[in-house]
Design a protein around this motif. Structure first.
Motif, mmCIF file in Angstrom:
data_model
loop_
_atom_site.group_PDB
_atom_site.id
_atom_site.type_symbol
_atom_site.label_atom_id
_atom_site.label_comp_id
_atom_site.label_asym_id
_atom_site.label_seq_id
_atom_site.Cartn_x
_atom_site.Cartn_y
_atom_site.Cartn_z
ATOM 1 N N HIS A 70 -41.385 1.030 56.752
ATOM 2 C CA HIS A 70 -42.097 -0.168 57.211
ATOM 3 C C HIS A 70 -43.613 0.030 57.172
ATOM 4 O O HIS A 70 -44.351 -0.874 56.771
ATOM 5 C CB HIS A 70 -41.646 -0.500 58.634
ATOM 6 C CG HIS A 70 -42.567 -1.405 59.375
ATOM 7 N ND1 HIS A 70 -42.716 -2.735 59.073
ATOM 8 C CD2 HIS A 70 -43.407 -1.170 60.430
ATOM 9 C CE1 HIS A 70 -43.601 -3.289 59.893
ATOM 10 N NE2 HIS A 70 -44.029 -2.359 60.714
ATOM 11 N N HIS A 83 -38.501 -9.474 57.814
ATOM 12 C CA HIS A 83 -39.866 -9.009 57.581
ATOM 13 C C HIS A 83 -40.826 -10.022 58.220
ATOM 14 O O HIS A 83 -40.409 -11.027 58.794
ATOM 15 C CB HIS A 83 -40.166 -8.887 56.086
ATOM 16 C CG HIS A 83 -39.293 -7.909 55.364
ATOM 17 N ND1 HIS A 83 -39.551 -6.556 55.329
ATOM 18 C CD2 HIS A 83 -38.162 -8.090 54.643
ATOM 19 C CE1 HIS A 83 -38.622 -5.941 54.612
ATOM 20 N NE2 HIS A 83 -37.758 -6.848 54.185
ATOM 21 N N CYS A 97 -46.656 -5.930 56.721
ATOM 22 C CA CYS A 97 -45.399 -6.378 57.298
ATOM 23 C C CYS A 97 -45.509 -6.169 58.804
ATOM 24 O O CYS A 97 -45.711 -5.044 59.267
ATOM 25 C CB CYS A 97 -44.213 -5.604 56.732
ATOM 26 S SG CYS A 97 -42.632 -6.142 57.437
ATOM 27 N N VAL A 128 -40.822 -4.553 62.198
ATOM 28 C CA VAL A 128 -40.229 -3.268 61.819
ATOM 29 C C VAL A 128 -39.013 -3.524 60.935
ATOM 30 O O VAL A 128 -38.063 -4.194 61.344
ATOM 31 C CB VAL A 128 -39.830 -2.451 63.061
ATOM 32 C CG1 VAL A 128 -39.161 -1.143 62.647
ATOM 33 C CG2 VAL A 128 -41.061 -2.143 63.909
ATOM 34 N N CYS A 129 -39.039 -2.996 59.697
ATOM 35 C CA CYS A 129 -38.024 -3.334 58.703
ATOM 36 C C CYS A 129 -37.352 -2.122 58.087
ATOM 37 O O CYS A 129 -36.642 -2.251 57.086
ATOM 38 C CB CYS A 129 -38.651 -4.189 57.601
ATOM 39 S SG CYS A 129 -40.042 -3.398 56.764
ATOM 40 N N GLN A 181 -37.415 -4.509 51.040
ATOM 41 C CA GLN A 181 -37.775 -3.156 51.460
ATOM 42 C C GLN A 181 -38.249 -2.346 50.243
ATOM 43 O O GLN A 181 -37.484 -2.080 49.336
ATOM 44 C CB GLN A 181 -36.577 -2.461 52.092
ATOM 45 C CG GLN A 181 -36.142 -3.047 53.430
ATOM 46 C CD GLN A 181 -34.875 -2.411 53.940
ATOM 47 O OE1 GLN A 181 -33.936 -2.174 53.174
ATOM 48 N NE2 GLN A 181 -34.818 -2.138 55.231
ATOM 49 N N TRP A 182 -39.488 -1.926 50.174
ATOM 50 C CA TRP A 182 -40.589 -2.195 51.074
ATOM 51 C C TRP A 182 -41.772 -2.628 50.221
ATOM 52 O O TRP A 182 -42.715 -1.892 49.995
ATOM 53 C CB TRP A 182 -40.920 -0.938 51.886
ATOM 54 C CG TRP A 182 -39.854 -0.599 52.879
ATOM 55 C CD1 TRP A 182 -39.776 -1.080 54.161
ATOM 56 C CD2 TRP A 182 -38.705 0.244 52.711
ATOM 57 N NE1 TRP A 182 -38.647 -0.586 54.788
ATOM 58 C CE2 TRP A 182 -37.974 0.235 53.920
ATOM 59 C CE3 TRP A 182 -38.209 1.008 51.661
ATOM 60 C CZ2 TRP A 182 -36.802 0.949 54.093
ATOM 61 C CZ3 TRP A 182 -37.043 1.697 51.832
ATOM 62 C CH2 TRP A 182 -36.348 1.675 53.042
#
Length: 274
Positions: free
Chosen positions: A230, A187, A222, A225-226, A121-122
């Motif tokens: 994101h 991811h 990516c 949804v992280c 992230q990220w």
């Protein structure tokens, strides 16, 4: 209502054929992915149009009229049999192309070069094999400020690995096996022009492979949804010709040299604090 349903069916087909929102030009060997999607569109599109037009026909042919009563038929074995066969054929037609492509997707050519992409992230981080042509060992227990990729400092094969600070570059026309790791959450590394992607699962090493077929610089996204940033987890992948790629490769630093520089910088910072 019957007219509206007919217009919906025809409009959907026209939108699919005339839509300006189509795929980006492909830049890898995975044109099979596009072919599979087109087959899926045709099968589902024909099924959608047939069902909607059949409902429109029923609305006209069996509309209410004075003196007409609906027939009660709780089951029809012949009709149920036909529906089962047609549905099974439709599902098989949808699954078969995908299974064939998946078989190709997981069979990596023997001459493919391994690279590693680490998600956090990220941001994206990249590692390429060094002079020995192979990636060294890594592990979560080795992750630190000086070693964010978690490479094993005792593994001689890891010391000459190239740690990429910036965009990833790849050579044109050479198959690449992409190894994927995550240091936090799920991811997904995705370059739309390559048509190939894979989820990156914490605690696992996932992979996919492809062969770049067009030079250029492409956005890496990516696709899972992280977290709150994101949307900003982006990078770039540049596909170079042989000469340009060799020149770029010669400018990259090994894990051993990067770790040494970070230790020296940390030592200077500690001396200044004292």
């Amino acid at each position: 209502m019957a007219l509206i349903l007919v217009l919906i069916a025809l409009g959907s087909i026209a939108f699919h054929v005339l839509s300006p929102w189509w795929w980006t030009p492909i830049a890898s060997n995975w044109n099979y992915i596009d072919s599979t999607l087109i087959i899926t569109f045709w099968i589902t599109g024909l099924a959608f149009a047939a069902i909607v037009l059949f409902v429109a026909y029923c609305l006209v042919a069996f509309r209410h009229r004075p003196g007409r009563r609906a027939a009660y038929e709780p089951e029809n074995r012949r009709l149920e049999g036909w529906l089962t066969v047609v549905t099974a054929l439709g599902v098989a037609a949808l699954l078969a192309p995908g299974l064939i492509v998946w078989g190709q997707f997981v069979r990596v050519p023997a001459n493919a070069t391994e690279i590693e992409i680490v998600a956090q992230q990220w941001r994206w981080a990249y590692r390429l094999p060094g002079a020995d042509g192979r990636l060294g060992a890594s592990g979560i227990e080795h992750v630190s400020d000086e070693n964010p990729l978690g490479l094993d400092p005792k593994d001689t094969a890891a010391r000459d690995d190239l740690v990429i600070d910036g965009d990833l570059h790849l050579p044109l026309g050479r198959p690449v096996k992409v190894l994927l790791r995550s240091t936090d959450v799920v991811h997904n590394f995705y370059v739309p022009e390559f048509r190939a992607k894979m989820d990156i699962i914490p605690g696992m090493v996932t992979y996919f492979w492809f062969t770049p077929t067009r030079t250029g610089t492409f956005d890496a996204l990516c696709n899972e949804v992280c977290g709150v940033s994101h949307y900003a987890m982006r990078g770039r992948v540049t596909v170079d010709g042989e000469a340009a790629y060799s020149s770029w490769l010669g400018q990259q630093k090994t894990f051993a040299s990067v770790a040494s520089q970070k230790r020296l910088a940390a030592g200077r910072a500690g001396s200044q604090e004292r």
